[in-house]
Design an enzyme around this catalytic site. Structure first.
Site, PDB file in Angstrom:
ATOM      1  N   LYS A  73       0.051  -0.869  -9.659  1.00  0.00           N
ATOM      2  CA  LYS A  73      -0.201   0.530  -9.289  1.00  0.00           C
ATOM      3  C   LYS A  73       0.905   1.416  -9.857  1.00  0.00           C
ATOM      4  CE  LYS A  73      -1.285   3.353  -5.226  1.00  0.00           C
ATOM      5  NZ  LYS A  73      -1.336   3.430  -3.757  1.00  0.00           N
TER       6      LYS A  73
ATOM      7  N   SER B 215      -4.742   2.601   1.518  1.00  0.00           N
ATOM      8  CA  SER B 215      -4.862   2.652   0.059  1.00  0.00           C
ATOM      9  C   SER B 215      -5.047   1.325  -0.663  1.00  0.00           C
ATOM     10  CB  SER B 215      -3.651   3.361  -0.535  1.00  0.00           C
ATOM     11  OG  SER B 215      -3.879   4.737  -0.463  1.00  0.00           O
TER      12      SER B 215
ATOM     13  N   SER C 287      -5.887   5.165  -2.315  1.00  0.00           N
ATOM     14  CA  SER C 287      -5.365   5.671  -3.563  1.00  0.00           C
ATOM     15  C   SER C 287      -5.186   4.596  -4.647  1.00  0.00           C
ATOM     16  CB  SER C 287      -4.027   6.361  -3.312  1.00  0.00           C
ATOM     17  OG  SER C 287      -3.053   5.450  -2.864  1.00  0.00           O
TER      18      SER C 287
HETATM   19  N1  GLN Z   1      -6.149   8.187   2.192  1.00  0.00           N
HETATM   20  C1  GLN Z   1      -4.914   8.126   2.885  1.00  0.00           C
HETATM   21  C2  GLN Z   1      -4.106   9.360   2.598  1.00  0.00           C
HETATM   22  O1  GLN Z   1      -4.520  10.131   1.811  1.00  0.00           O
HETATM   23  C3  GLN Z   1      -4.175   6.876   2.539  1.00  0.00           C
HETATM   24  C4  GLN Z   1      -3.265   6.972   1.396  1.00  0.00           C
HETATM   25  C5  GLN Z   1      -2.445   5.751   1.180  1.00  0.00           C
HETATM   26  O2  GLN Z   1      -2.603   4.728   1.839  1.00  0.00           O
HETATM   27  N2  GLN Z   1      -1.558   5.858   0.232  1.00  0.00           N
HETATM   28  O3  GLN Z   1      -3.081   9.570   3.169  1.00  0.00           O
END
Ligand code: GLN
Length: 471
Positions: A77, A176, A152
């Site tokens: 990532k 994410s 994400s």
């Molecule tokens: N969708 C969640 C957010 O926008 C999770 C993001 C994440 O786990 N990095 O905060």
């Protein structure tokens, strides 16, 4: 070659059925053929991968032992540093940032001989559930290119699902890893907070962030987790933790809790059906299933978005065009440079969260928002502790929805936040949770979320492996 598991690949490599170079080439070919459409990668690193593969082949030629992950093509990532490779976090502000060192997880995988095929797409600074917030374009779902891959860590999940990498690293602050894993039909683990070092991970919300593996099978995800976990002097929150696989697991001793709060209004009926069918399979095999309750789970999403944005507002202060990040150098003075650099190079969702978090932490509002959210966290912790007195794992869906159409949820940020309904509770309390593919509907994958007690990743993997066999 790209359909093999890590263990199969390892055996064939040792038996010289093919070389590490050939393995990497086969995955790089997939990237070349598919990624123009899929866009899982921001920065492919084919040359690095080939150079690493060459070293593995040389080792084999010398007759030396190779470790299990040697020659395994891994995607990373783009919020995790790989030395000398660009690390953008999906943001224009770090478009030209070259990582000065390896994240601890990357160094560990490098030492094992894993090869890095590229840095994967993500929502800018991990903020989102679809990769639509990436400054470098959206990642498409390998099952349907008109739909999102989740986020994400959408690029990581899509790359594994499309055989562009055998395994990938993601990071999970509020879902994410688990959400894109579910959307792309692969396995993803959000480990217990503290089991994996965050050194070299560009921080989003430090009390929630955790790096974890994404793979096609539970066994492969387990192999990566085993390699990356453990105490690290560079991360004071990391635990002295020795992973041990659970070899004597017997499903007949498994007590499954089904939280009614995870089957509430808004959950797509077909997802509920597939998740319940998976739980039923374990029950038929001898597990005990009982309904449990997490009374404060309904407050988790609200508390998460206060804590997340508060920590974001602090963590992102360093991207000011001076210490880190591209600089809009026309400023009249220092403040002007900050304002212009951040104004120009940070995206809308990032700015929204910085403002929300700054507000939540401000003197007059701290008690009403941040402190209250922390109290919810404690109550939720008590809910889980009470539930885990009677059960070994808690199950539910990772997502209330199927992978949605690109653009479907971008108008109103709240509709995107709702995607995180079932994933954020475990981040707030630091528990491990795994997402496992359990079926399809409308030709799209559906996942099962398995939540465990702290440090019981081995049980999650054992259950997941059993369920894969029962499928
Ligand atoms: N969708 C969640 C957010 O926008 C999770 C993001 C994440 O786990 N990095 O905060």
């Amino acid at each position: 070659m790209d359909e093999l598991t890590i263990r199969q690949l390892h055996e064939k490599l040792k038996n010289k059925e093919f070389s590490a170079q050939e393995i990497v080439e086969s995955f790089l070919k997939n990237i070349e053929q598919k990624d123009a459409n899929l866009h899982a990668f921001i920065t492919p690193t084919g040359e690095l991968a080939l150079a690493q593969a060459k070293k593995v082949d040389e080792k084999i030629a010398r007759g030396e032992e190779i470790s299990l992950l040697a020659g395994v093509p891994c995607a990373v990532k783009d919020s995790i540093l790989v030395e000398s490779v660009r690390c953008t976090v999906g943001s224009k502000i770090l478009e030209n940032y070259i990582a000065p060192y390896d994240a601890t997880v990357v160094r560990k995988l490098r030492d094992e001989g894993a090869v890095f095929v590229g840095k994967t797409n993500l929502d800018e600074f991990n903020m989102g559930a679809s990769t639509e917030n990436s400054a470098f374009g959206v990642t498409k779902n390998p099952y349907d290119l008109t739909r999102v891959a989740g986020g994400s860590s959408g690029g990581s999940a899509a790359s594994v699902a499309a055989n562009e990498a055998l395994v990938a690293l993601g990071a999970d602050t509020g879902g994410s890893i688990r959400l894109p894993a579910a959307f792309c039909g692969v396995v993803g683990l959000k480990p217990t907070y503290g089991t994996v070092s965050r050194h070299g991970l560009i921080a989003m919300a430090s009390s929630l962030d955790q790096i974890g593996p994404i793979a096609k099978t539970a066994e492969d995800a387990e192999a990566v987790f085993e390699a990356i976990c453990g105490r690290d002097a560079f991360d004071a929150t990391s635990l002295a933790y020795q992973y041990e696989s659970l070899y004597d697991f017997d499903v007949k001793n498994l007590r499954i809790g089904v939280a009614k709060e995870f089957f509430g209004e808004g959950l797509m009926p077909k997802i509920a059906e597939l998740v319940k069918a998976a739980i039923k399979k374990l029950e038929t095999a001898g597990a005990t299933v009982r309904e449990i309750s997490l009374p404060h789970a309904k407050y988790a999403l609200a508390a998460y978005y206060i804590i997340n944005t508060s920590e974001v507002s602090a963590n992102l202060a360093r991207f000011d065009g001076i210490r880190y990040g591209k600089s809009a150098s026309r400023g009249q003075n220092l403040l002007d440079v900050y304002l212009q650099s951040r104004g120009k190079y940070l995206g809308a969702e990032v700015k929204r969260r910085i403002m929300l978090g700054t507000y939540a932490l401000s003197a007059g509002y701290y008690d009403a928002y941040y402190l209250k959210a922390q109290k919810v966290r404690t109550l939720l912790q008590q809910d889980f502790a009470a539930a885990f007195a009677d059960v070994d794992v808690i199950m539910g869906p990772p997502s209330p929805f199927l992978p949605f159409k690109i653009g479907e949820r971008t108008e109103d940020p709240l509709t995107m936040y709702l995607v995180d309904l079932y994933t954020v509770p475990v981040n707030l309390v630091g528990l491990p949770a795994l997402s496992l593919p359990v079926g399809y509907t409308q030709e799209l994958p559906v996942g099962l979320q398995i939540i465990g007690k702290p440090l019981q990743e081995n049980l999650l993997f054992a259950v997941a492996k059993d369920l894969e066999k029962l499928a």
